[in-house]
Design a protein around this motif. Sequence first.
Motif, short mmCIF file in Angstrom:
data_model
loop_
_atom_site.label_atom_id
_atom_site.label_comp_id
_atom_site.label_asym_id
_atom_site.label_seq_id
_atom_site.Cartn_x
_atom_site.Cartn_y
_atom_site.Cartn_z
N ALA A 1 0.83 -1.20 0.00
CA ALA A 1 0.00 0.00 0.00
C ALA A 1 0.87 1.26 0.00
CB ALA A 1 -0.93 -0.01 1.22
N GLU B 1 -8.05 4.69 -3.36
CA GLU B 1 -7.45 3.36 -3.45
C GLU B 1 -6.35 3.18 -2.40
OE1 GLU B 1 -6.44 -0.53 -4.89
OE2 GLU B 1 -8.26 0.69 -4.76
N ARG C 1 -6.45 0.22 0.36
CA ARG C 1 -5.37 -0.77 0.52
C ARG C 1 -4.85 -0.78 1.95
NH1 ARG C 1 -1.62 -1.45 -4.82
NH2 ARG C 1 -3.25 -1.24 -6.41
#
Length: 471
Positions: free
Chosen positions: A68, A376, A380
């Motif tokens: 991430a 996103e 993550r």
Amino acid sequence: MIFRRRRVLSLLAQAVGFACATALFGVVPVSANAESGAFACTEPAGDQGYQRAEPADLGLDPTALADALSFGARKGGFAIQVYRHGCLTADYAPDNALAAVLPTPLASSSKGVASVAVGRAITLGKFGLDDPLRTFFPQADERHGALTVRQVLNQTTGLEFSWGTDIAAITTDEVAEALHRPFAYEPGSTFQYSQSVLELLPRIVEISTGQDFQDFVQEQVMAPLGIPRDHWIWLRDRHGDTAVHGGLAMRPADFARLGQLMLQRGVWRGQRLIDDSYIRQAAEPTAANGGYGFLFWLNAGDSYKTATVPMAKVFPHNMFPGSPRDMYSFVGALGQFSVVVPSLDMVIVRTGIPGSIDLTNTQTSLAAESNPDNKELLRRITRAVTDVPAVPDDDPYRYDDSFGPLIGSPADLAAWADPTAIAAVLLGYGPGSVPDCTLISCDGRPLTADLAAQLSDTLRQVTLAALAANR
């Protein structure tokens, strides 16, 4: 960087192992997560750094978390930090990097910090959420005077809004201009992402406390959190009011302390700084916008109204798909975040710029709360948690959240620059004009004198911050 230390824990003597961890690392087991072996860290004392812990010790998948952060770095992150159970467990910006020690412009995340300061003043009993503006501004007419602190905080004053007018107001007296601005909607009914109207808030704090807003913020918010005055810069407007709509710059680790304070329901090292009721209401959506609270952006609503320019749009889904619905955040343009996730006991800080700009959808790339890369990244990170059931997964990229062109119609052009409203602000002529206040002179003070004072204050703060970073 993901911190990788070996835990010296005997499987046959957990108590001894925990005692060693406490002595060596300054952490103690979390009672709610004792079965998973999770740890909790105490808040930093003074301006000391956060205690650190291994991702696995905090119920995080180290590989997923590293992936991430790598994604976030590729997408323009200057500093990315992840805190869980009060411990720093992932940090993309090393301690000696410029991104870690220089105050980063937070853009509209400044608004959330202003909300924290208002919450502190309310907790001290200086005023109330539903106090009318006439309490502080007896010169206001009946309708403006009936507006409440709450309506200013959740951006539902109903006052006429255009970006051109708000920008013009910065060059005069934003408070006086707000108190003369015409109404476009019934107060409480409609969300508008106003800027200059928010300058009512620092003036209210000053009137109620008898202190300069920045002095109040340092004494009542920053100092208790261990944030020195030379760690942050907050610009002022032409009139000398603190630019709460976007003028704050802070170090990422200090930005995290504000998120941690909100996560801990207003308590820091045993001291109640902000009333729990204020924290709760600050993170609740309104009927006018499912994605906005008291200057914080929220994941709670099934839809949210954006900060689109020149006119706001409504998107029919929650703000951060695939992330917990109790997530809320300080949010600033280009991707300045301090994200609070109560259900995961987590704070995430991200500062930087967009990793790329879609020339066919420029606004979505630049607006932090709608850029799918930012969504996103948060998805993550939160899905790296292993000891709490994951929320239903969702793909932020599947939504066609196009803001459209900056000017796509005559109505857009009018929303950008209403010549009548701008003339009223800059020239003091027409409906909504402020007596004795124009671009050239306001309240008897020439523009040159105000700009000199503004420049002097800015240079003083920047110099102090630069000296502190050098140390």
